[in-house]
Design a protein around this motif. Structure first.
Motif, mmCIF file in Angstrom:
data_model
loop_
_atom_site.group_PDB
_atom_site.id
_atom_site.type_symbol
_atom_site.label_atom_id
_atom_site.label_comp_id
_atom_site.label_asym_id
_atom_site.label_seq_id
_atom_site.Cartn_x
_atom_site.Cartn_y
_atom_site.Cartn_z
ATOM 1 N N HIS A 23 -24.242 17.468 34.897
ATOM 2 C CA HIS A 23 -23.208 16.440 35.054
ATOM 3 C C HIS A 23 -22.420 16.308 33.755
ATOM 4 C CE1 HIS A 23 -21.465 12.606 36.362
ATOM 5 N NE2 HIS A 23 -21.811 12.119 35.199
ATOM 6 N N THR A 24 -21.111 16.066 33.858
ATOM 7 C CA THR A 24 -20.276 15.823 32.674
ATOM 8 C C THR A 24 -19.579 14.478 32.822
ATOM 9 O OG1 THR A 24 -18.362 16.955 33.610
ATOM 10 C CG2 THR A 24 -19.875 18.289 32.265
ATOM 11 N N GLU A 25 -19.146 13.952 31.690
ATOM 12 C CA GLU A 25 -18.505 12.644 31.671
ATOM 13 C C GLU A 25 -17.627 12.560 30.425
ATOM 14 O OE1 GLU A 25 -20.873 8.993 32.989
ATOM 15 O OE2 GLU A 25 -20.934 8.864 30.803
ATOM 16 N N ARG A 26 -16.561 11.821 30.518
ATOM 17 C CA ARG A 26 -15.663 11.645 29.369
ATOM 18 C C ARG A 26 -15.404 10.156 29.143
ATOM 19 N NH1 ARG A 26 -12.136 14.536 26.262
ATOM 20 N NH2 ARG A 26 -10.182 13.568 25.682
ATOM 21 N N ARG A 27 -15.449 9.748 27.884
ATOM 22 C CA ARG A 27 -15.118 8.376 27.515
ATOM 23 C C ARG A 27 -14.189 8.452 26.307
ATOM 24 N NH1 ARG A 27 -19.985 6.338 27.011
ATOM 25 N NH2 ARG A 27 -19.895 5.710 29.187
ATOM 26 N N VAL A 28 -13.129 7.678 26.341
ATOM 27 C CA VAL A 28 -12.193 7.613 25.220
ATOM 28 C C VAL A 28 -12.174 6.173 24.722
ATOM 29 C CG1 VAL A 28 -9.822 7.942 24.438
ATOM 30 C CG2 VAL A 28 -10.802 9.506 26.147
ATOM 31 N N TRP A 29 -12.644 5.998 23.493
ATOM 32 C CA TRP A 29 -12.665 4.692 22.858
ATOM 33 C C TRP A 29 -11.370 4.470 22.082
ATOM 34 C CZ3 TRP A 29 -16.191 0.905 23.387
ATOM 35 C CH2 TRP A 29 -17.465 1.231 23.841
ATOM 36 N N HIS A 30 -10.829 3.266 22.175
ATOM 37 C CA HIS A 30 -9.715 2.822 21.339
ATOM 38 C C HIS A 30 -10.293 1.739 20.434
ATOM 39 C CE1 HIS A 30 -6.702 5.103 23.559
ATOM 40 N NE2 HIS A 30 -7.494 4.859 24.599
ATOM 41 N N LEU A 31 -10.399 2.061 19.168
ATOM 42 C CA LEU A 31 -11.121 1.229 18.210
ATOM 43 C C LEU A 31 -10.158 0.531 17.257
ATOM 44 C CD1 LEU A 31 -13.819 3.912 17.378
ATOM 45 C CD2 LEU A 31 -14.078 1.974 18.949
ATOM 46 N N ARG A 32 -10.601 -0.608 16.778
ATOM 47 C CA ARG A 32 -9.819 -1.370 15.802
ATOM 48 C C ARG A 32 -10.771 -1.875 14.724
ATOM 49 N NH1 ARG A 32 -4.920 -4.555 15.849
ATOM 50 N NH2 ARG A 32 -4.634 -3.774 17.951
ATOM 51 N N LYS A 33 -10.383 -1.604 13.486
ATOM 52 C CA LYS A 33 -11.142 -2.098 12.345
ATOM 53 C C LYS A 33 -10.575 -3.452 11.958
ATOM 54 C CE LYS A 33 -12.502 -0.679 7.708
ATOM 55 N NZ LYS A 33 -12.363 0.393 6.697
ATOM 56 N N GLY A 34 -11.434 -4.464 11.908
ATOM 57 C CA GLY A 34 -11.008 -5.806 11.532
ATOM 58 C C GLY A 34 -11.518 -6.176 10.152
ATOM 59 N N PRO A 35 -11.370 -7.430 9.788
ATOM 60 C CA PRO A 35 -11.835 -7.882 8.470
ATOM 61 C C PRO A 35 -13.353 -8.028 8.420
ATOM 62 C CG PRO A 35 -10.939 -9.723 9.704
ATOM 63 C CD PRO A 35 -10.701 -8.486 10.540
ATOM 64 N N ASP A 36 -13.880 -7.991 7.224
ATOM 65 C CA ASP A 36 -15.295 -8.316 6.968
ATOM 66 C C ASP A 36 -16.276 -7.460 7.770
ATOM 67 O OD1 ASP A 36 -14.458 -10.350 5.200
ATOM 68 O OD2 ASP A 36 -14.248 -11.743 6.886
ATOM 69 N N GLY A 37 -16.005 -6.164 7.921
ATOM 70 C CA GLY A 37 -16.934 -5.274 8.607
ATOM 71 C C GLY A 37 -16.960 -5.424 10.109
ATOM 72 N N ARG A 38 -15.974 -6.052 10.681
ATOM 73 C CA ARG A 38 -15.925 -6.232 12.139
ATOM 74 C C ARG A 38 -15.108 -5.116 12.768
ATOM 75 N NH1 ARG A 38 -18.239 -10.953 13.399
ATOM 76 N NH2 ARG A 38 -18.164 -12.617 11.875
ATOM 77 N N TYR A 39 -15.553 -4.714 13.959
ATOM 78 C CA TYR A 39 -14.852 -3.694 14.743
ATOM 79 C C TYR A 39 -14.784 -4.173 16.181
ATOM 80 C CZ TYR A 39 -15.604 -0.481 10.851
ATOM 81 O OH TYR A 39 -15.585 0.122 9.624
ATOM 82 N N SER A 40 -13.774 -3.697 16.902
ATOM 83 C CA SER A 40 -13.690 -3.953 18.339
ATOM 84 C C SER A 40 -13.257 -2.652 19.003
ATOM 85 C CB SER A 40 -12.714 -5.083 18.649
ATOM 86 O OG SER A 40 -11.418 -4.755 18.196
ATOM 87 N N GLY A 41 -13.516 -2.552 20.303
ATOM 88 C CA GLY A 41 -13.162 -1.330 20.996
ATOM 89 C C GLY A 41 -13.039 -1.524 22.487
ATOM 90 N N ARG A 42 -12.267 -0.632 23.082
ATOM 91 C CA ARG A 42 -12.070 -0.625 24.530
ATOM 92 C C ARG A 42 -12.185 0.807 25.037
ATOM 93 N NH1 ARG A 42 -10.346 -5.226 26.759
ATOM 94 N NH2 ARG A 42 -9.464 -6.835 25.440
ATOM 95 N N ALA A 43 -12.645 0.940 26.266
ATOM 96 C CA ALA A 43 -12.695 2.229 26.962
ATOM 97 C C ALA A 43 -12.582 1.919 28.448
ATOM 98 C CB ALA A 43 -13.987 2.981 26.656
#
Length: 185
Positions: free
Chosen positions: A95-115
């Protein structure tokens, strides 16, 4: 000895409330990213997930039995505080699968992401060599979609290797774990 301070019909409710409160406190007592603030090398996702990487991983069920093995080929690109991480999964069953993350670096070591298969937004907190990454994934299981929660911990070992251990749960019940070793190419 009989407890006379609480009427007999309410005693089981009082015990249940006490047990639920203790379980809630135990769940909050786990490690936090700041516990690793002094650890090195320092993890910067924009630096580590930039370029080509490969990861090898497995999923174990609650009993510890290996259910799936997989390899992930990744390419990351960053422009300022915005990044894209493309993941191509190959499972041992073909089985194969693909995921594309859209990441954002925020202040103070915080990150957010969407897929596409992530419900809402993933949230991450980094400190020292560690990142805690939490999100809900819409997972296809036997033709049905389950929304499962992931609590990932990533630890940068050196400039090329990062280890990842994630607990997967639904309704607060632990379903299993995902273990990954990332290698920067």
């Amino acid at each position: 000895m009989t407890d006379v301070s609480t009427p007999a019909p309410w005693r089981p409710l009082r015990r249940s409330t006490l047990l639920a409160g203790l379980a809630l406190l135990a769940g909050c007592a786990g490690p936090q990213p700041t516990d690793y603030a002094q650890e090195t090398p320092r993890l910067d996702l924009a630096q580590y997930f930039n370029g080509r990487l490969v990861a090898h991983g497995l999923f174990t069920d609650r009993s510890g039995r290996v259910v799936k093995r997989f390899t992930v080929d990744m390419v990351g690109r960053w422009q300022g505080d915005e990044g894209v991480l493309e993941e191509d999964f190959r499972y041992s069953d073909g089985h194969t699968e693909r995921r594309v993350w859209h990441l954002r670096k925020g202040p103070d070591g915080r990150y957010s992401g969407r897929a596409a298969d992530v419900v809402g937004e993933a949230q991450g907190d980094a400190a020292g060599n560690a990142l805690r990454w939490r999100y809900t994934l819409a997972l296809n299981v036997d033709g049905r979609t389950w929304e499962v929660q992931f609590d990932d911990w990533m630890f940068l070992m050196d400039d090329r290797v990062m280890l990842n251990k994630a607990v997967m749960s639904k309704w607060g019940i632990r379903l299993g774990e995902v273990t990954l070793a990332f290698h920067k190419l």
